[in-house]
Design an enzyme around this catalytic site. Sequence first.
Site, PDB file in Angstrom:
ATOM      1  N   GLU A 112     -79.539  91.592 -61.389  1.00  0.00           N
ATOM      2  CA  GLU A 112     -78.257  92.297 -61.512  1.00  0.00           C
ATOM      3  C   GLU A 112     -78.046  92.777 -62.946  1.00  0.00           C
ATOM      4  OE1 GLU A 112     -75.865  93.871 -60.566  1.00  0.00           O
ATOM      5  OE2 GLU A 112     -74.688  92.990 -58.968  1.00  0.00           O
ATOM      6  N   ASP A 113     -77.213  93.781 -63.087  1.00  0.00           N
ATOM      7  CA  ASP A 113     -76.848  94.224 -64.423  1.00  0.00           C
ATOM      8  C   ASP A 113     -75.790  93.300 -65.024  1.00  0.00           C
ATOM      9  OD1 ASP A 113     -74.893  95.046 -62.608  1.00  0.00           O
ATOM     10  OD2 ASP A 113     -74.796  97.108 -63.309  1.00  0.00           O
ATOM     11  N   ASP A 120     -69.464  89.938 -62.677  1.00  0.00           N
ATOM     12  CA  ASP A 120     -68.083  90.017 -63.146  1.00  0.00           C
ATOM     13  C   ASP A 120     -67.239  89.047 -62.307  1.00  0.00           C
ATOM     14  OD1 ASP A 120     -65.733  90.888 -64.344  1.00  0.00           O
ATOM     15  OD2 ASP A 120     -65.662  92.786 -63.288  1.00  0.00           O
ATOM     16  N   PHE A 136     -65.218  95.689 -71.094  1.00  0.00           N
ATOM     17  CA  PHE A 136     -65.939  96.565 -70.178  1.00  0.00           C
ATOM     18  C   PHE A 136     -67.079  97.207 -70.942  1.00  0.00           C
ATOM     19  CE2 PHE A 136     -66.940 100.120 -67.484  1.00  0.00           C
ATOM     20  CZ  PHE A 136     -66.877  99.542 -66.224  1.00  0.00           C
ATOM     21  N   ARG A 189     -74.912 105.535 -68.304  1.00  0.00           N
ATOM     22  CA  ARG A 189     -75.922 104.636 -67.744  1.00  0.00           C
ATOM     23  C   ARG A 189     -77.205 104.586 -68.560  1.00  0.00           C
ATOM     24  NH1 ARG A 189     -75.138 102.463 -62.738  1.00  0.00           N
ATOM     25  NH2 ARG A 189     -74.061 103.918 -61.389  1.00  0.00           N
TER      26      ARG A 189
HETATM   27  P1  IMP Z   1     -68.431  91.777 -59.230  1.00  0.00           P
HETATM   28  O1  IMP Z   1     -68.556  91.805 -57.741  1.00  0.00           O
HETATM   29  O2  IMP Z   1     -67.005  91.826 -59.677  1.00  0.00           O
HETATM   30  O3  IMP Z   1     -69.179  90.661 -59.900  1.00  0.00           O
HETATM   31  O4  IMP Z   1     -68.961  93.159 -59.698  1.00  0.00           O
HETATM   32  C1  IMP Z   1     -70.137  93.361 -60.280  1.00  0.00           C
HETATM   33  C2  IMP Z   1     -70.357  94.860 -60.391  1.00  0.00           C
HETATM   34  O5  IMP Z   1     -69.210  95.522 -60.971  1.00  0.00           O
HETATM   35  C3  IMP Z   1     -71.483  95.091 -61.340  1.00  0.00           C
HETATM   36  O6  IMP Z   1     -72.728  95.082 -60.686  1.00  0.00           O
HETATM   37  C4  IMP Z   1     -71.111  96.427 -61.929  1.00  0.00           C
HETATM   38  O7  IMP Z   1     -71.580  97.468 -61.109  1.00  0.00           O
HETATM   39  C5  IMP Z   1     -69.602  96.437 -61.952  1.00  0.00           C
HETATM   40  N1  IMP Z   1     -69.092  96.006 -63.272  1.00  0.00           N
HETATM   41  C6  IMP Z   1     -68.413  94.883 -63.571  1.00  0.00           C
HETATM   42  N2  IMP Z   1     -68.124  94.799 -64.874  1.00  0.00           N
HETATM   43  C7  IMP Z   1     -68.656  95.901 -65.435  1.00  0.00           C
HETATM   44  C8  IMP Z   1     -68.712  96.397 -66.794  1.00  0.00           C
HETATM   45  O8  IMP Z   1     -68.241  95.785 -67.762  1.00  0.00           O
HETATM   46  N3  IMP Z   1     -69.353  97.589 -66.953  1.00  0.00           N
HETATM   47  C9  IMP Z   1     -69.909  98.295 -65.943  1.00  0.00           C
HETATM   48  N4  IMP Z   1     -69.895  97.861 -64.669  1.00  0.00           N
HETATM   49  C10 IMP Z   1     -69.270  96.684 -64.417  1.00  0.00           C
HETATM   50 MG    MG Z   2     -73.979  96.706 -60.211  1.00  0.00          MG
END
Ligand code: IMP
Ligand code: MG
Length: 174
Positions: free
Chosen positions: A98-99, A102, A151, A164
């Site tokens: 994963e990137d 969050d 963010f 990106r």
């Molecule tokens: P989660 O389900 O809230 O953990 O969401 C994760 C996804 O939200 C990541 O894979 C990203 O695509 C997006 N995301 C969450 N925080 C960021 C950020 O700081 N920058 C860019 N994308 C984010």
């Molecule tokens: Mg993502």
Amino acid sequence: MKDMKKRVLYSKDSIDRRVKELADILSHDYKGKDVVIICVLKGAFIFLADLTRYLEMTYVVDFVRLSSYGSQSESSGTVTVTKDIEVSIAGRDVIILEDIVDTGTTLVWLRNMLEKRNPASVKICTLIDKKERRSVEIDADYVGFDLAEGFVVGYGLDFNEKFRCLPSVYVIEE
Ligand code: IMP
Ligand code: MG
């Protein structure tokens, strides 16, 4: 986020060093195993490309694309698969790449989906672990950087599909 400025948070060089370190750890932990690395699109594609070229182990790569409905900067609880993986993971050791984690919603959902397919193991490797908004219990097994808040964009991470392909990771300052 109209008047946004961005500041380098993790430079290209520090990312490269950390990705190499992660690759060394993974190569040690997964030596001799039957590994499937699952890249979560789109955000993890650059991380995948760099990490895999440092790995010294055998593995195959596959891709999953999920969509979660929510605002532009936050995911909601509703996740759907828009592109599934194509290899079988039964009996194999899976690494989800994963990137950023969050809230954790996306990963919990994906891990549950994959676990139903009887893999030998499922672990999570994320470039960034952001715990500020974690709403479900999930711990990444391999983490590049811990981020308290903010963010971020670049190195695969986007804001409305922008930024990106920047080589460093930036934090957005409004
Ligand atoms: P989660 O389900 O809230 O953990 O969401 C994760 C996804 O939200 C990541 O894979 C990203 O695509 C997006 N995301 C969450 N925080 C960021 C950020 O700081 N920058 C860019 N994308 C984010
Ligand atoms: Mg993502």
